[in-house]
Design a protein around this motif. Structure first.
Motif, PDB file in Angstrom:
ATOM      1  N   PRO A  13       2.477   4.570   1.306  1.00 24.52           N
ATOM      2  CA  PRO A  13       2.691   4.835   2.915  1.00 24.52           C
ATOM      3  C   PRO A  13       1.822   6.029   3.371  1.00 24.52           C
ATOM      4  O   PRO A  13       1.443   6.800   2.631  1.00 24.52           O
ATOM      5  N   ASP A  14       1.536   5.734   4.554  1.00 22.57           N
ATOM      6  CA  ASP A  14       0.656   6.964   5.297  1.00 22.57           C
ATOM      7  C   ASP A  14       1.731   8.131   5.695  1.00 22.57           C
ATOM      8  O   ASP A  14       2.934   8.150   5.254  1.00 22.57           O
ATOM      9  N   GLY A  44       7.799   5.285  -0.104  1.00 24.34           N
ATOM     10  CA  GLY A  44       7.072   4.073  -0.586  1.00 24.34           C
ATOM     11  C   GLY A  44       8.312   3.404  -1.506  1.00 24.34           C
ATOM     12  O   GLY A  44       7.582   2.170  -2.084  1.00 24.34           O
ATOM     13  N   ALA A  64       0.956  -1.346  -0.009  1.00 20.22           N
ATOM     14  CA  ALA A  64       0.085  -0.004  -0.030  1.00 20.22           C
ATOM     15  C   ALA A  64       0.819   1.182  -0.005  1.00 20.22           C
ATOM     16  O   ALA A  64       2.078   1.183   0.378  1.00 20.22           O
ATOM     17  N   ARG A  97       6.463  -1.541  13.131  1.00 18.24           N
ATOM     18  CA  ARG A  97       5.382  -0.265  13.578  1.00 18.24           C
ATOM     19  C   ARG A  97       6.153   0.465  14.061  1.00 18.24           C
ATOM     20  O   ARG A  97       7.118   0.281  15.101  1.00 18.24           O
ATOM     21  N   GLU A 115       7.262  -7.268   9.927  1.00 22.18           N
ATOM     22  CA  GLU A 115       6.445  -6.246   9.857  1.00 22.18           C
ATOM     23  C   GLU A 115       6.719  -5.561  11.104  1.00 22.18           C
ATOM     24  O   GLU A 115       6.579  -5.938  12.181  1.00 22.18           O
ATOM     25  N   THR A 150       3.060   8.659   8.429  1.00 17.00           N
ATOM     26  CA  THR A 150       4.129   8.435   9.330  1.00 17.00           C
ATOM     27  C   THR A 150       5.502   8.768   9.034  1.00 17.00           C
ATOM     28  O   THR A 150       5.853   8.291   7.939  1.00 17.00           O
ATOM     29  N   ARG A 190       7.887   1.023   2.524  1.00 11.50           N
ATOM     30  CA  ARG A 190       6.822   1.562   3.474  1.00 11.50           C
ATOM     31  C   ARG A 190       5.548   0.796   2.925  1.00 11.50           C
ATOM     32  O   ARG A 190       5.516   1.019   1.645  1.00 11.50           O
ATOM     33  N   SER A 191       4.711   0.566   3.675  1.00 13.09           N
ATOM     34  CA  SER A 191       3.416   0.193   3.446  1.00 13.09           C
ATOM     35  C   SER A 191       2.292   0.464   4.218  1.00 13.09           C
ATOM     36  O   SER A 191       2.453  -0.135   5.246  1.00 13.09           O
ATOM     37  N   ALA A 192       1.288   1.437   3.728  1.00 12.93           N
ATOM     38  CA  ALA A 192       0.424   2.045   4.832  1.00 12.93           C
ATOM     39  C   ALA A 192       1.255   2.477   5.968  1.00 12.93           C
ATOM     40  O   ALA A 192       2.168   3.080   5.950  1.00 12.93           O
ATOM     41  N   ASP A 193       1.003   2.099   7.165  1.00 16.25           N
ATOM     42  CA  ASP A 193       1.737   2.534   8.618  1.00 16.25           C
ATOM     43  C   ASP A 193       2.799   1.630   8.690  1.00 16.25           C
ATOM     44  O   ASP A 193       3.309   1.405   9.799  1.00 16.25           O
ATOM     45  N   ARG A 194       2.939   0.534   8.043  1.00 15.66           N
ATOM     46  CA  ARG A 194       4.256  -0.273   8.406  1.00 15.66           C
ATOM     47  C   ARG A 194       5.376  -0.293   7.551  1.00 15.66           C
ATOM     48  O   ARG A 194       5.570   0.224   6.443  1.00 15.66           O
TER      49      ARG A 194
END
Length: 206
Positions: A31-32, A131, A29, A204, A202, A34, A159-163
């Motif tokens: 990246p958000d 990303g 995904a 966080r 994974e 973060t 980076r993938s979303a918040d991970r």
């Protein structure tokens, strides 16, 4: 991280394509918001272990031990990985979903139940925060079987979303860590004298 010895898993898998290496999954995904800088912690869904090639009746295939019992952190400063430490509980490794009775003796798990990797120098991660998948050699120290040696891990991160996803591999020659060479069975079957420690993490933001 890598332990398959003394016939530990010989014939554990039938000849065939075998277990593939751990790697970043396809896609990912966007990246958000973060920030990359700061400390990231290993989260649920992470896996690691070893992979080694066996030969059975002339056919070669990969077999693997896997565990989710991995802990650790990675710290970034100005898009540079500056500190990283990861630990894996070898007592929890499974081959084909099962524990192996010879494992504790062959790998010296009673005296050295945890394998660790520590970063020994900074690694540029330019673009990771946006990303982009970043792939780089990462120098560190691998502690296994009561022996610590310098190693170079081949690592891919994104980076993938918040991970933050990290996939890596380290070649391990058994005798370099004082581990007995696998017992082989001539034309019936054998295990290579080296394999690969590997992980897919994974992480966080803490």
């Amino acid at each position: 991280m890598l332990v398959l010895l003394s016939g530990l898993a010989l014939f554990a898998a039938r000849p065939g394509p075998g277990t593939p290496p751990l790697a970043l999954p396809p896609g990912g995904a966007a990246p958000d918001a973060t920030a990359l800088d700061g400390t990231w912690t290993v989260a649920g869904g992470s896996t690691g272990g070893f992979r080694v090639v066996q030969t059975v009746l002339g056919a070669r295939s990969g077999i693997a031990g896997r565990t989710g019992e991995i802990t650790g952190t990675a710290t970034f400063v100005r898009d540079t990985l500056t500190v990283a430490h990861f630990s894996m509980d070898l007592r929890t490794l499974l081959v084909n979903g099962k524990t192996q009775p010879q494992f504790a003796t062959s790998a010296g798990v009673t005296d050295a139940p945890v394998a660790t990797f520590d970063l020994t120098g900074p690694v540029a991660a330019t673009g990771l925060g946006t990303g982009t998948t970043v792939t780089a050699p990462v120098a560190g120290r691998l502690s296994l079987h009561g022996v610590t040696r310098p190693v170079v891990a081949q690592v891919s991160a994104r980076r993938s979303a918040d991970r933050l996803e990290l996939a890596g591999a380290i070649p391990v020659v058994f005798t370099d860590w004082g581990i007995r060479a696998p017992r082989n069975y001539g034309p019936l079957g054998s295990l290579d004298a080296e394999g690969t420690a590997e992980w897919l993490l994974e992480m966080r933001h803490r």
